[in-house]
Write a protein that holds these residues in place. Sequence first.
Motif, PDB file in Angstrom:
ATOM      1  N   LEU A  87     -57.172  66.069 -15.640  1.00 32.84           N
ATOM      2  CA  LEU A  87     -58.011  65.689 -14.496  1.00 32.84           C
ATOM      3  C   LEU A  87     -59.170  64.797 -14.931  1.00 32.84           C
ATOM      4  CD1 LEU A  87     -58.106  69.054 -12.522  1.00 32.84           C
ATOM      5  CD2 LEU A  87     -57.011  66.937 -11.811  1.00 32.84           C
ATOM      6  N   MET A  88     -59.745  65.098 -16.084  1.00 35.79           N
ATOM      7  CA  MET A  88     -60.862  64.269 -16.577  1.00 35.79           C
ATOM      8  C   MET A  88     -60.365  62.880 -16.982  1.00 35.79           C
ATOM      9  SD  MET A  88     -63.681  65.935 -16.352  1.00 35.79           S
ATOM     10  CE  MET A  88     -64.949  65.777 -17.553  1.00 35.79           C
ATOM     11  N   LEU A  93     -61.673  64.884 -11.564  1.00 34.61           N
ATOM     12  CA  LEU A  93     -62.471  66.102 -11.549  1.00 34.61           C
ATOM     13  C   LEU A  93     -63.943  65.736 -11.436  1.00 34.61           C
ATOM     14  CD1 LEU A  93     -62.250  69.175 -11.811  1.00 34.61           C
ATOM     15  CD2 LEU A  93     -62.613  68.900 -14.251  1.00 34.61           C
ATOM     16  N   GLN A  94     -64.545  66.103 -10.337  1.00 38.36           N
ATOM     17  CA  GLN A  94     -65.961  65.846 -10.106  1.00 38.36           C
ATOM     18  C   GLN A  94     -66.679  67.175  -9.988  1.00 38.36           C
ATOM     19  OE1 GLN A  94     -65.838  63.568  -6.543  1.00 38.36           O
ATOM     20  NE2 GLN A  94     -64.949  61.759  -7.527  1.00 38.36           N
ATOM     21  N   LEU A  98     -65.658  70.585  -7.906  1.00 40.74           N
ATOM     22  CA  LEU A  98     -65.437  71.823  -8.643  1.00 40.74           C
ATOM     23  C   LEU A  98     -66.319  72.941  -8.102  1.00 40.74           C
ATOM     24  CD1 LEU A  98     -63.897  73.086 -10.992  1.00 40.74           C
ATOM     25  CD2 LEU A  98     -65.756  72.374 -12.490  1.00 40.74           C
ATOM     26  N   GLN A  99     -67.572  72.629  -7.816  1.00 40.36           N
ATOM     27  CA  GLN A  99     -68.485  73.640  -7.281  1.00 40.36           C
ATOM     28  C   GLN A  99     -68.057  74.100  -5.894  1.00 40.36           C
ATOM     29  OE1 GLN A  99     -72.321  71.834  -7.572  1.00 40.36           O
ATOM     30  NE2 GLN A  99     -72.543  72.286  -9.753  1.00 40.36           N
ATOM     31  N   VAL A 119     -56.732  75.000  -8.768  1.00 43.80           N
ATOM     32  CA  VAL A 119     -56.627  74.622  -7.359  1.00 43.80           C
ATOM     33  C   VAL A 119     -56.753  73.105  -7.207  1.00 43.80           C
ATOM     34  CG1 VAL A 119     -57.818  74.757  -5.138  1.00 43.80           C
ATOM     35  CG2 VAL A 119     -57.358  76.832  -6.425  1.00 43.80           C
ATOM     36  N   ILE A 120     -57.711  72.504  -7.890  1.00 49.77           N
ATOM     37  CA  ILE A 120     -57.892  71.051  -7.807  1.00 49.77           C
ATOM     38  C   ILE A 120     -56.677  70.337  -8.399  1.00 49.77           C
ATOM     39  CG2 ILE A 120     -59.304  69.131  -8.634  1.00 49.77           C
ATOM     40  CD1 ILE A 120     -61.705  71.073  -8.467  1.00 49.77           C
ATOM     41  N   PHE A 121     -56.131  70.866  -9.490  1.00 50.87           N
ATOM     42  CA  PHE A 121     -54.937  70.295 -10.097  1.00 50.87           C
ATOM     43  C   PHE A 121     -53.753  70.388  -9.134  1.00 50.87           C
ATOM     44  CE2 PHE A 121     -51.154  70.614 -12.819  1.00 50.87           C
ATOM     45  CZ  PHE A 121     -51.285  69.440 -13.539  1.00 50.87           C
ATOM     46  N   ALA A 122     -53.617  71.532  -8.459  1.00 56.68           N
ATOM     47  CA  ALA A 122     -52.521  71.703  -7.501  1.00 56.68           C
ATOM     48  C   ALA A 122     -52.679  70.762  -6.315  1.00 56.68           C
ATOM     49  CB  ALA A 122     -52.472  73.152  -7.023  1.00 56.68           C
ATOM     50  N   ARG A 123     -53.918  70.529  -5.886  1.00 54.66           N
ATOM     51  CA  ARG A 123     -54.147  69.577  -4.800  1.00 54.66           C
ATOM     52  C   ARG A 123     -53.683  68.179  -5.185  1.00 54.66           C
ATOM     53  NH1 ARG A 123     -60.320  70.683  -3.078  1.00 54.66           N
ATOM     54  NH2 ARG A 123     -60.068  72.781  -2.219  1.00 54.66           N
TER      55      ARG A 123
END
Length: 166
Positions: A87-88, A93-94, A98-99, A119-123
Motif C-alpha cells: 500500500l505504501m 495508504l494515507q 487509516l485513522q 480492510v484498506i488492502f481489501a478495499r
Amino acid sequence: MPETAGPTVLGIDVVMVATLLAAVATFAMLLAIYAATTVRNPMAKRVKALTARREQLKAGIVAPTARTLRKSLTQRNETTDRMRTLLMSLRALQDEQLQKAQQKLAQAGIRSKDLAIAVIFARMVLPIVLGGGMVLAVYVFGFLGDWSPNGCVSYWSRCSAQQAKP
C-alpha cells in the motif's frame, strides 16, 4: 365447489375452520410443553470447561506455550507488513484513511490496528479480483451468453449475417 353440510360464512365452512384452529392450538401447546421440558442449563458446559482448565493448571499442564503464541503473532505481523509495504509503494495508504478505518473498526468492537490495514488492502484488491472474475465468467466462460436477442453467443467474433437476420 361441492356443497358442505355445515354452516358457511362467505363460502368458507365454519366447522373446518374451527377444526384447523383447534389443530394449530394443539400443536402450539405441544411445542410449548416440549420447549419447557427440554431447557438446558447454558452454563453447564462452561462450568465443565472451567473445572477441566483448573485441573490442568493444578497438574502443571500449560495449554499454548509462549513460543507458539509468539510465532503466530509474528506470522500475522509479517502478512500485515507485506500489505502495508504494498500500500505504501502504491501510495494508497494515507494516515487519515487509516485513522478513519481504525475508528470505524473500534466502533464495531474490533481494536486491532493491523486489521485496519487489511480492510484498506481489501478495499483496493477486491474490486479488481471480483471484476476480473466477472470478466472471465462472462467473456471467457460464456455465462449470460444466452441473453442475446438474436441467439448469437460468440463474444470474440461478429455474428454471421444468417444469425443476425431471422
